[in-house]
Design an enzyme around this catalytic site. Sequence first.
Site, PDB file in Angstrom:
ATOM      1  N   GLU A 197      -5.243 -37.249 -33.405  1.00  0.00           N
ATOM      2  CA  GLU A 197      -5.623 -37.134 -32.006  1.00  0.00           C
ATOM      3  C   GLU A 197      -6.988 -37.781 -31.886  1.00  0.00           C
ATOM      4  O   GLU A 197      -7.973 -37.284 -32.417  1.00  0.00           O
ATOM      5  CB  GLU A 197      -5.667 -35.648 -31.634  1.00  0.00           C
ATOM      6  CG  GLU A 197      -5.928 -35.381 -30.181  1.00  0.00           C
ATOM      7  CD  GLU A 197      -6.082 -33.878 -29.919  1.00  0.00           C
ATOM      8  OE1 GLU A 197      -5.428 -33.059 -30.592  1.00  0.00           O
ATOM      9  OE2 GLU A 197      -6.876 -33.534 -29.035  1.00  0.00           O
ATOM     10  N   ASP A 250     -14.609 -28.877 -24.050  1.00  0.00           N
ATOM     11  CA  ASP A 250     -15.127 -28.969 -25.411  1.00  0.00           C
ATOM     12  C   ASP A 250     -16.415 -28.194 -25.616  1.00  0.00           C
ATOM     13  O   ASP A 250     -17.277 -28.144 -24.743  1.00  0.00           O
ATOM     14  CB  ASP A 250     -15.342 -30.445 -25.779  1.00  0.00           C
ATOM     15  CG  ASP A 250     -14.016 -31.143 -26.036  1.00  0.00           C
ATOM     16  OD1 ASP A 250     -13.299 -30.673 -26.945  1.00  0.00           O
ATOM     17  OD2 ASP A 250     -13.698 -32.102 -25.329  1.00  0.00           O
ATOM     18  N   TYR A 298       0.739 -27.888 -26.483  1.00  0.00           N
ATOM     19  CA  TYR A 298      -0.569 -27.598 -27.057  1.00  0.00           C
ATOM     20  C   TYR A 298      -0.950 -26.175 -26.680  1.00  0.00           C
ATOM     21  O   TYR A 298      -1.251 -25.894 -25.527  1.00  0.00           O
ATOM     22  CB  TYR A 298      -1.582 -28.594 -26.496  1.00  0.00           C
ATOM     23  CG  TYR A 298      -2.933 -28.644 -27.176  1.00  0.00           C
ATOM     24  CD1 TYR A 298      -3.638 -27.491 -27.519  1.00  0.00           C
ATOM     25  CD2 TYR A 298      -3.531 -29.877 -27.461  1.00  0.00           C
ATOM     26  CE1 TYR A 298      -4.878 -27.559 -28.134  1.00  0.00           C
ATOM     27  CE2 TYR A 298      -4.777 -29.955 -28.063  1.00  0.00           C
ATOM     28  CZ  TYR A 298      -5.445 -28.795 -28.393  1.00  0.00           C
ATOM     29  OH  TYR A 298      -6.676 -28.868 -28.985  1.00  0.00           O
TER      30      TYR A 298
END
Lengths: 259, 167
Positions: A48, A59, A171
């Site tokens: 990824e 993040d 995911y």
Amino acid sequence: MKISDKFNELKKKKKGALIAYICAGDPSPDATKEYVTALVRGGADIIELGLPFSDPTADGPTIQAGIERALNGGMTPDVYFRTAGSLKVHIPLVVMTYYNIIFKRGLEKFVKDCAASGISGIIVPDLPPEESGELAGFCNKNDVDLIFLVAPTTTDERLKRILTEGKGFIYLVARLGVTGARADVAESTRALIKRVKTTTPKAVGFGISNGKQAAEIIRSGADGVIVGSAFVDIIASGKDVPARLEALAKDLKEGAAQG
Amino acid sequence: MACTGGGSNAMGIFHPFIEEDVDLFAVEAGGSGMKVTDKEALHSATLCSGEEGILHGMHTKVLQNKYGQILESSSIAAGLDYAGVGPELAYLADTGRLKPCNSMDAEALDAFNDLCRLEGIIPALESSHAVAYVKKAASTGELGDVVVINLSGRGDKDLETVMGMRK
Ligand SMILES: Cc1ncc(COP(=O)(O)O)c(C=O)c1O
């Protein structure tokens, strides 16, 4: 290579997948090529490759710092696709980026650039499924998988939609909050793996940093683990990076394979 | 007349007037100038100079570079210092219903002082941008006889900044 082919191959061997994230261009485009090769040597099944965005809302501090190093090192979408296209790997590549980068380039052009540079999946953490129709259309036309995220807080209604429309793998976000390496596996992670019932492969990310956790997650019913911050930490240290990336990938892969 | 960063005070005061025959002015932060580089803007004037984009889940106008990276915005008023703006305001600006304009840091400081001296009101540095624009516009004839300025907050919180600038 198609993501589904990779998962099918692993399924036959009864092994979990290691999906390794690094940020492209951290700290330079050339370093990325070397690091990807090291991760593949260590046993990564899917790479990824982050395409840095200035405001990465999903993040944590580790990957934020990596993104900043990448942007300072001159990473742009043009350089990204050139770098990805020049990688000589025989496993699937997935791009993770934020929607404004795709929107600004143009949805169709972005997807075509992915297809042309060997990228077989797209992860966009700030694109809710309800708004994804246009991008999904271009993805379907170009045989690129649009991968969705499921969090512990995802409603049943939205989950249903994600399971019908999600491609490549689902995911699963292991815990609330942002990305970042943690030592344990949360109870909520196991609950989420059980809750998501689908034939599409399930990969768990956010907080995985060692082989023991990887094994636990695969044992709980996931098909793969996604690891980012632990690799980015190694890159940040600047010390002996390729060898240590390879060693960590090996540890994680062993965990995922026994699980 | 309302200062506009993200646009919550602005949309709040504009809302009851949208259907009325009233001009709406969204006064953004001109910072220290309308210049931008690849990474930063010297201002926060998103309606004045932003481009269509997606930020924080909004499809709106955004200060960004050609690759879609968000610019670091700048203003003396922390509450206006934002690279996006509420989509409703972006829409009203696009349709011409409201007029985007801006005041610079220095103009806002002057207006802050004026309001303190003349009215005994300490306006927030954010709100001072609206006051500053009224001062400028008073001489250009773009204002009618009655002007409403939304004083969105008190300036007590800004005294340290203002005193610092005076030194
Ligand atoms: C006093 C004051 N006025 C205005 C604003 C911003 O207003 P808007 O949300 O309408 O841009 C802020 C934001 O923090 C503020 O503190």
